[in-house]
Design a protein around this motif. Structure first.
Motif, mmCIF file in Angstrom:
data_model
loop_
_atom_site.group_PDB
_atom_site.id
_atom_site.type_symbol
_atom_site.label_atom_id
_atom_site.label_comp_id
_atom_site.label_asym_id
_atom_site.label_seq_id
_atom_site.Cartn_x
_atom_site.Cartn_y
_atom_site.Cartn_z
ATOM 1 N N TYR A 1 47.271 95.816 -23.571
ATOM 2 C CA TYR A 1 46.061 94.851 -23.589
ATOM 3 C C TYR A 1 45.452 95.048 -22.248
ATOM 4 O O TYR A 1 44.897 94.186 -21.361
ATOM 5 N N GLY A 2 44.827 96.139 -21.866
ATOM 6 C CA GLY A 2 43.983 96.382 -20.711
ATOM 7 C C GLY A 2 44.094 97.488 -19.832
ATOM 8 O O GLY A 2 44.972 98.216 -19.865
ATOM 9 N N VAL A 3 43.489 97.102 -18.822
ATOM 10 C CA VAL A 3 43.551 98.254 -17.299
ATOM 11 C C VAL A 3 44.825 98.017 -16.795
ATOM 12 O O VAL A 3 45.287 97.175 -17.004
ATOM 13 N N LEU A 4 45.222 99.415 -16.241
ATOM 14 C CA LEU A 4 46.493 99.390 -15.309
ATOM 15 C C LEU A 4 47.667 98.580 -15.773
ATOM 16 O O LEU A 4 48.645 97.965 -15.584
ATOM 17 N N SER A 5 47.907 99.081 -17.389
ATOM 18 C CA SER A 5 48.991 98.351 -18.098
ATOM 19 C C SER A 5 49.622 99.499 -18.949
ATOM 20 O O SER A 5 50.328 98.980 -19.947
ATOM 21 N N SER A 6 49.677 100.491 -18.322
ATOM 22 C CA SER A 6 50.428 101.426 -18.842
ATOM 23 C C SER A 6 52.084 101.213 -18.634
ATOM 24 O O SER A 6 52.856 101.906 -19.403
ATOM 25 N N ARG A 7 52.208 100.901 -17.434
ATOM 26 C CA ARG A 7 53.856 100.574 -17.032
ATOM 27 C C ARG A 7 54.415 99.767 -18.122
ATOM 28 O O ARG A 7 53.734 98.626 -18.606
ATOM 29 N N LEU A 8 55.597 100.149 -18.500
ATOM 30 C CA LEU A 8 56.424 99.267 -19.493
ATOM 31 C C LEU A 8 55.594 99.493 -20.931
ATOM 32 O O LEU A 8 56.144 98.520 -21.819
ATOM 33 N N LYS A 9 54.817 100.361 -21.059
ATOM 34 C CA LYS A 9 54.163 100.189 -22.559
ATOM 35 C C LYS A 9 54.990 100.687 -23.753
ATOM 36 O O LYS A 9 54.689 100.533 -25.083
ATOM 37 N N LYS A 10 56.318 101.368 -23.359
ATOM 38 C CA LYS A 10 57.189 101.697 -24.427
ATOM 39 C C LYS A 10 58.440 100.842 -24.370
ATOM 40 O O LYS A 10 59.509 101.039 -25.043
ATOM 41 N N SER A 11 58.277 99.705 -23.683
ATOM 42 C CA SER A 11 59.428 98.586 -23.467
ATOM 43 C C SER A 11 59.282 97.977 -24.669
ATOM 44 O O SER A 11 58.097 97.443 -25.276
ATOM 45 N N PRO A 12 60.273 97.382 -25.332
ATOM 46 C CA PRO A 12 60.187 96.384 -26.495
ATOM 47 C C PRO A 12 59.495 94.919 -25.924
ATOM 48 O O PRO A 12 59.168 94.129 -26.734
ATOM 49 N N ALA A 13 59.540 94.875 -24.589
ATOM 50 C CA ALA A 13 59.079 93.549 -24.154
ATOM 51 C C ALA A 13 57.436 93.967 -23.788
ATOM 52 O O ALA A 13 56.896 92.789 -23.031
ATOM 53 N N LYS A 14 56.840 94.781 -24.019
ATOM 54 C CA LYS A 14 55.444 95.022 -23.740
ATOM 55 C C LYS A 14 54.622 94.077 -24.240
ATOM 56 O O LYS A 14 54.579 93.580 -25.410
ATOM 57 N N GLY A 15 53.597 93.603 -23.287
ATOM 58 C CA GLY A 15 52.795 92.393 -23.766
ATOM 59 C C GLY A 15 53.412 90.927 -23.651
ATOM 60 O O GLY A 15 52.737 90.044 -23.758
ATOM 61 N N LYS A 16 54.758 91.077 -23.281
ATOM 62 C CA LYS A 16 55.436 89.624 -22.993
ATOM 63 C C LYS A 16 55.908 89.516 -21.727
ATOM 64 O O LYS A 16 56.594 88.847 -21.370
ATOM 65 N N ILE A 17 55.282 90.457 -20.601
ATOM 66 C CA ILE A 17 55.483 90.386 -19.268
ATOM 67 C C ILE A 17 54.146 90.252 -18.673
ATOM 68 O O ILE A 17 53.314 90.938 -18.817
ATOM 69 N N ARG A 18 54.182 89.031 -17.751
ATOM 70 C CA ARG A 18 53.158 88.810 -16.851
ATOM 71 C C ARG A 18 53.783 89.129 -15.456
ATOM 72 O O ARG A 18 54.941 88.474 -15.239
ATOM 73 N N ALA A 19 52.924 90.107 -14.679
ATOM 74 C CA ALA A 19 53.704 90.205 -13.304
ATOM 75 C C ALA A 19 52.954 90.647 -12.384
ATOM 76 O O ALA A 19 51.811 90.963 -12.540
ATOM 77 N N LYS A 20 53.243 90.484 -10.984
ATOM 78 C CA LYS A 20 52.694 90.942 -9.833
ATOM 79 C C LYS A 20 53.425 91.977 -9.129
ATOM 80 O O LYS A 20 54.362 91.722 -8.944
ATOM 81 N N THR A 21 52.745 93.241 -8.939
ATOM 82 C CA THR A 21 53.439 94.388 -8.257
ATOM 83 C C THR A 21 53.269 94.253 -6.690
ATOM 84 O O THR A 21 52.369 93.615 -6.204
#
Length: 481
Positions: free
Chosen positions: A400-420
């Motif tokens: 869903y958007g910019v800078l969102s490639s991290r964890l894109k292959k994770s089964p949790a993709k789209g269900k993680i909200r985070a600050k790096t």
């Protein structure tokens, strides 16, 4: 019958304990990586909304949180300013206005807007012209009384870099107090590269000595210097392969007030408004009649950009605005950090070992604990007034958007909200993750003094978050480890 029920009960308990054991084993396994310093590592996972502990390792160890500190600033801003707060940039004039002439000074009063752009200043200039103003007999005054005169967080090191992430701050800041040098290869090997500055600034000159090459490594760089006449010379050097895509070199500006004031003066002239006097910066309120007010987007949208791109200038400007609004102008870091600590106390955040030095996490004088962060995540999750805004301004990882490639292959993709967060030897991650059945957990992961490098540190954090997603819903309320 009772024996059958007891067997089922034992089976259920055993199943839950097994899942909890798998979650613990997975996190423990991730933390056994040889590149980590176990004494400088901390992880805490809690259930929402109860805050019950699911996993705890070194949670009261004071460590560097890096840009995860922006969660503190974000929550404090929503609490003190509200999601709908808008920064104001106000145009005033002194003296009298007669037949299109202001017989006095024109004033632009900065209100700390971190999103003010050249496009916004052009809109202001054209609106003034449309209102019938074509001449100002006095000076252009830059009213900066909204903040104190410090253009950096006091805790930051004196010697800073030229990069955009290290930009100075101020009550009137333009384009994040930074510029971008665009570089594209020429048509043929041996040609100069194509290069330009965005936004174009009258006193900044680009000297292009970079060459296009047939193949090889990109070595283009920019060095800036100021000549005797006051112009800033941007010297572009190096080589760029002919098949390269366009490159962006982002730099901060040396004198933000000059950058904003000269740009505005230039745009006034372009719009057809002549200012006869000089441009002057003042740190006191200038009395005058307001004739135009530019409003920023709502704070909630600004915070979304802040946490997506981890913009340090925005974090510090938002922080000082809290003080300016709550305590009165000029807003200072000291007052803002005092208010932030008060907010955390009111939110029942455990502040043992916590030391707040700035709003962005750039300072190495900050000290934070994963317990404090997960306490905050728990409190914000249950606040109806600002909790939804807090969650929405975090990056959605994997989709869903910019800078969102991290964890894109994770089964949790789209269900993680985070600050790096990243500093030299520091990698951090904090936020929320939902399980497949919709159970939500808050987590904070601090990897200090690590030798992993960015990619490997990310993988360790990702493994932990994926484990929470997969096994978190079947946990026991175990005692703190």
């Amino acid at each position: 019958m009772y024996k059958y029920i007891n067997v089922l009960l034992l089976m259920c308990i055993s199943s839950y304990a097994y899942s909890q054991n798998i979650l613990t084993q997975n996190i423990d396994g991730a933390l056994k990586n040889a590149c980590l310093d176990r004494n400088q590592t901390s992880v805490r996972v809690v259930e929402m909304p109860s805050g019950h502990i699911v996993y705890d390792y070194n949670s009261l160890k004071p460590l560097l949180a890096a840009s995860v500190m922006k969660l503190i600033t974000t929550a404090s801003a929503l609490h003190y300013l509200s999601p709908e707060y808008r920064f104001k940039t106000t145009i005033l004039h002194t003296g009298q206005k007669r037949q299109g002439t202001i017989n006095g000074h024109l004033v632009i009063r900065g209100g700390g807007d971190p999103f003010l752009s050249t496009k916004d200043l052009w809109k202001i200039a054209t609106q003034l012209k449309a209102s019938g103003i074509y001449e100002v007999t006095g000076d252009l005054l830059i009213d900066l009384h909204f903040f104190d005169s410090y253009n950096r967080a006091p805790a930051w090191e004196v010697n800073r870099s030229d990069w955009a992430y290290d930009a100075k701050i101020g009550a009137l800041s333009l384009n994040f107090n930074s510029i971008a040098v665009h570089v594209k290869p020429g048509d043929y090997s041996g040609d100069k590269v194509n290069a330009w500055i965005e936004p174009s600034v009258p006193y900044m000159l680009l000297s292009n000595n970079a060459k296009t090459i047939k193949r090889g490594r990109n070595t283009v760089s920019v060095k800036r210097s100021e000549n005797a006449s006051g112009y800033i010379k941007m010297q572009l050097r190096g080589k760029l392969p002919i098949k390269s895509r366009e490159k962006l070199i982002r730099l901060n500006v040396l004198e933000p007030m000059r950058y904003a004031s000269e740009t505005f003066n230039y745009l006034l002239k372009k719009a057809g408004i002549r200012v006869k006097g000089k441009t002057k910066v003042v740190y006191r309120p200038v009395a005058g009649k307001a004739i135009y007010t530019h409003l920023s987007p709502p704070l909630s949208l600004i915070l979304k950009e802040l946490n997506t791109f981890s913009n340090n200038l925005t974090a510090e400007q938002v922080l000082k605005t809290i003080a300016a609004v709550r305590y009165g102008t000029p807003g200072t870091h000291a007052e803002a950090l005092k208010l932030t600590r008060q907010f955390l106390t009111l939110s029942r955040v455990d502040l043992r070992g916590v030391s707040l030095a700035d709003g962005s996490g750039l300072s190495r004088k900050n000290r934070m604990t994963t317990r404090a962060i997960t306490d905050l995540l728990t409190r914000m999750y249950s606040r109806f007034d600002i909790g939804p805004d807090f969650m929405s301004v975090l990056r959605v990882m994997g989709a869903y958007g910019v800078l969102s490639s991290r964890l894109k292959k994770s089964p949790a993709k789209g269900k993680i909200r985070a600050k790096t967060g990243t500093l030299r030897g520091v990698s951090t991650l904090a936020g929320y993750v939902a399980t497949p059945v919709g159970k939500v957990f808050g987590y904070a992961i601090f990897l200090n003094n690590n030798r992993c490098g960015g990619w490997k540190a990310d993988k360790i954090e990702d493994k932990i978050v994926n484990s929470i997603h997969r096994y978190g819903h079947n946990y026991l309320n175990t005692a703190q480890r």
